[in-house]
Scaffold this active site. Structure first.
Site, PDB file in Angstrom:
ATOM      1  N   SER A   7       0.847  -1.188   0.000  1.00  0.00           N
ATOM      2  CA  SER A   7       0.000   0.000   0.000  1.00  0.00           C
ATOM      3  C   SER A   7       0.885   1.240   0.000  1.00  0.00           C
ATOM      4  O   SER A   7       1.626   1.498   0.948  1.00  0.00           O
ATOM      5  CB  SER A   7      -0.899   0.014   1.235  1.00  0.00           C
ATOM      6  OG  SER A   7      -1.439   1.314   1.372  1.00  0.00           O
ATOM      7  N   HIS A  31      -0.957  -1.084  -4.511  1.00  0.00           N
ATOM      8  CA  HIS A  31      -2.252  -0.814  -3.885  1.00  0.00           C
ATOM      9  C   HIS A  31      -2.327   0.681  -3.587  1.00  0.00           C
ATOM     10  O   HIS A  31      -1.495   1.228  -2.862  1.00  0.00           O
ATOM     11  CB  HIS A  31      -2.393  -1.638  -2.603  1.00  0.00           C
ATOM     12  CG  HIS A  31      -3.735  -1.529  -1.957  1.00  0.00           C
ATOM     13  ND1 HIS A  31      -4.824  -2.263  -2.370  1.00  0.00           N
ATOM     14  CD2 HIS A  31      -4.169  -0.759  -0.926  1.00  0.00           C
ATOM     15  CE1 HIS A  31      -5.871  -1.959  -1.615  1.00  0.00           C
ATOM     16  NE2 HIS A  31      -5.503  -1.039  -0.729  1.00  0.00           N
ATOM     17  N   ASP A  33      -4.576   3.671  -2.086  1.00  0.00           N
ATOM     18  CA  ASP A  33      -5.708   3.980  -1.216  1.00  0.00           C
ATOM     19  C   ASP A  33      -6.196   5.395  -1.451  1.00  0.00           C
ATOM     20  O   ASP A  33      -5.489   6.362  -1.170  1.00  0.00           O
ATOM     21  CB  ASP A  33      -5.281   3.829   0.254  1.00  0.00           C
ATOM     22  CG  ASP A  33      -5.111   2.373   0.631  1.00  0.00           C
ATOM     23  OD1 ASP A  33      -6.080   1.609   0.458  1.00  0.00           O
ATOM     24  OD2 ASP A  33      -4.008   2.000   1.082  1.00  0.00           O
ATOM     25  N   MET A  35      -8.868   8.141  -0.425  1.00  0.00           N
ATOM     26  CA  MET A  35      -9.803   8.513   0.653  1.00  0.00           C
ATOM     27  C   MET A  35     -10.260   9.956   0.482  1.00  0.00           C
ATOM     28  O   MET A  35      -9.457  10.816   0.123  1.00  0.00           O
ATOM     29  CB  MET A  35      -9.103   8.388   2.009  1.00  0.00           C
ATOM     30  CG  MET A  35      -8.463   7.039   2.258  1.00  0.00           C
ATOM     31  SD  MET A  35      -7.601   7.038   3.833  1.00  0.00           S
ATOM     32  CE  MET A  35      -6.853   5.400   3.803  1.00  0.00           C
ATOM     33  N   HIS A  64      -7.990   1.347  -4.507  1.00  0.00           N
ATOM     34  CA  HIS A  64      -9.012   1.021  -3.504  1.00  0.00           C
ATOM     35  C   HIS A  64      -9.717   2.321  -3.136  1.00  0.00           C
ATOM     36  O   HIS A  64      -9.161   3.154  -2.420  1.00  0.00           O
ATOM     37  CB  HIS A  64      -8.296   0.389  -2.287  1.00  0.00           C
ATOM     38  CG  HIS A  64      -9.179   0.158  -1.107  1.00  0.00           C
ATOM     39  ND1 HIS A  64      -8.656  -0.034   0.160  1.00  0.00           N
ATOM     40  CD2 HIS A  64     -10.532   0.077  -0.967  1.00  0.00           C
ATOM     41  CE1 HIS A  64      -9.655  -0.220   1.017  1.00  0.00           C
ATOM     42  NE2 HIS A  64     -10.797  -0.148   0.363  1.00  0.00           N
ATOM     43  N   MET A  66     -12.078   4.607  -1.238  1.00  0.00           N
ATOM     44  CA  MET A  66     -12.825   4.770   0.018  1.00  0.00           C
ATOM     45  C   MET A  66     -13.473   6.146  -0.064  1.00  0.00           C
ATOM     46  O   MET A  66     -13.113   7.073   0.651  1.00  0.00           O
ATOM     47  CB  MET A  66     -11.870   4.661   1.212  1.00  0.00           C
ATOM     48  CG  MET A  66     -11.391   3.240   1.459  1.00  0.00           C
ATOM     49  SD  MET A  66      -9.870   3.175   2.418  1.00  0.00           S
ATOM     50  CE  MET A  66      -8.681   3.308   1.087  1.00  0.00           C
ATOM     51  N   MET A 135     -11.735  -6.113   4.384  1.00  0.00           N
ATOM     52  CA  MET A 135     -10.955  -5.229   5.252  1.00  0.00           C
ATOM     53  C   MET A 135     -10.686  -5.958   6.579  1.00  0.00           C
ATOM     54  O   MET A 135     -11.611  -6.490   7.187  1.00  0.00           O
ATOM     55  CB  MET A 135     -11.708  -3.923   5.524  1.00  0.00           C
ATOM     56  CG  MET A 135     -11.926  -3.021   4.310  1.00  0.00           C
ATOM     57  SD  MET A 135     -10.409  -2.561   3.434  1.00  0.00           S
ATOM     58  CE  MET A 135      -9.465  -1.743   4.722  1.00  0.00           C
ATOM     59  N   GLY A 143      -1.549   1.446   9.362  1.00  0.00           N
ATOM     60  CA  GLY A 143      -0.903   1.208  10.649  1.00  0.00           C
ATOM     61  C   GLY A 143      -1.813   0.749  11.770  1.00  0.00           C
ATOM     62  O   GLY A 143      -1.446   0.832  12.941  1.00  0.00           O
ATOM     63  N   ASP A 173      -6.934  -6.673   3.437  1.00  0.00           N
ATOM     64  CA  ASP A 173      -6.332  -5.337   3.521  1.00  0.00           C
ATOM     65  C   ASP A 173      -6.416  -4.780   4.939  1.00  0.00           C
ATOM     66  O   ASP A 173      -7.520  -4.561   5.458  1.00  0.00           O
ATOM     67  CB  ASP A 173      -7.070  -4.410   2.535  1.00  0.00           C
ATOM     68  CG  ASP A 173      -6.467  -3.018   2.468  1.00  0.00           C
ATOM     69  OD1 ASP A 173      -5.388  -2.787   3.059  1.00  0.00           O
ATOM     70  OD2 ASP A 173      -7.083  -2.153   1.816  1.00  0.00           O
TER      71      ASP A 173
HETATM   72  C1  DX5 Z   1      -6.774   1.276   5.135  1.00  0.00           C
HETATM   73  C2  DX5 Z   1      -6.204   1.032   3.764  1.00  0.00           C
HETATM   74  C3  DX5 Z   1      -5.096   0.053   3.761  1.00  0.00           C
HETATM   75  C4  DX5 Z   1      -3.879   0.524   4.502  1.00  0.00           C
HETATM   76  C5  DX5 Z   1      -3.030  -0.654   4.854  1.00  0.00           C
HETATM   77  O1  DX5 Z   1      -7.847   2.141   5.036  1.00  0.00           O
HETATM   78  O2  DX5 Z   1      -7.204   0.542   2.909  1.00  0.00           O
HETATM   79  O3  DX5 Z   1      -4.759  -0.321   2.432  1.00  0.00           O
HETATM   80  O4  DX5 Z   1      -3.114   1.435   3.771  1.00  0.00           O
HETATM   81  O5  DX5 Z   1      -2.019  -0.221   5.695  1.00  0.00           O
HETATM   82  P1  DX5 Z   1      -1.374  -1.157   6.810  1.00  0.00           P
HETATM   83  O6  DX5 Z   1      -0.778  -2.330   6.107  1.00  0.00           O
HETATM   84  O7  DX5 Z   1      -0.362  -0.261   7.443  1.00  0.00           O
HETATM   85  O8  DX5 Z   1      -2.491  -1.564   7.744  1.00  0.00           O
HETATM   86 ZN    ZN Z   2      -6.554  -0.309   0.942  1.00  0.00          ZN
END
Ligand code: DX5
Ligand code: ZN
Length: 213
Positions: A7, A31, A33, A35, A64, A66, A135, A143, A173
């Protein structure tokens, strides 16, 4: 064969090229993300960063979403070179329509759910999905701590994929690391997303290798 998808949320944005090369060389997918501060209480990055990564990436881009109204941005993501596009089931009124829209735009469609949504909600759409995103933390932040209930959810979805005899992959994920990757693979994961575990490690390439189990 398990696929590892680092990610980029956890990458070093000042030296992004270095982390892109790491994924090109050692991992399977990028990947990304996305948001919006509305569907989730956090804002990540948008098209300029995705475009920059796309210029150097030799591995497929897995975005991904969100965000609310993912259907508004499907064509934009196709245009910047995204290969796999997932959105959250509860972000849309008609998931089947959005999955079809993504496929028509030339990308692989994926459907994501947070840990509090029953996995059965995915089942009517499995034949339309190239992958589902389970998820293993609540979407919004990197993190976070891995939620253990994911193993049973994963096994249930795997059994349903087999029962329906569809070719839908399962992506896990959130909070994924070398400490839980073997167990996740054993429970049916096909794609493991990992941000912190990869990019905050001293030797990211070694972490990716050990995550393959
Ligand atoms: C969370 C994201 C994940 C995140 C994963 O909302 O969709 O993809 O970046 O990060 P780690 O591996 O640090 O949990
Ligand atoms: Zn993600």
């Amino acid at each position: 064969m398990i696929q590892i998808a680092p990610s980029m949320l956890a990458a070093d944005f000042l030296h992004l090229e270095k982390d892109v090369e790491l994924v090109n060389e050692h991992a399977d997918l990028f990947h990304l993300d996305i948001m919006d501060g509305t569907f989730v209480p956090n804002i990540s990055y948008g098209f300029p960063v995705v475009e920059a990564i796309a210029r150097k990436a030799t591995k497929p881009l897995d975005a991904h979403l969100m965000i609310v109204h993912p259907e508004k941005y499907v064509d934009r993501f196709a245009k910047v070179g995204v290969n796999m596009l997932s959105f959250h089931l509860n972000a849309v009124d008609n998931a089947g329509q959005v999955l079809a829209q993504i496929r028509a735009a030339g990308m692989k469609p994926g459907l994501a759910i947070n840990p509090d949504i029953p996995v059965e909600k995915l089942y009517p759409y499995l034949d339309q999905c190239d992958y589902v995103v389970l998820m293993s933390v609540f979407a919004g932040f990197g993190g976070q701590k891995f939620i253990e209930a994911t193993y049973q959810r994963l096994a249930a979805v795997k059994a349903e994929v087999k029962r329906q005899d569809v070719s839908c992959l399962i992506q896990v994920d959130g909070g994924v690391s070398a400490a839980n990757s073997t167990k996740l693979i054993r429970h049916g994961a096909d794609i493991l997303v990992a941000g912190s575990a990869v990019f905050k490690a001293e030797d990211p390439a070694e972490v990716i290798r050990s995550m393959r189990g």
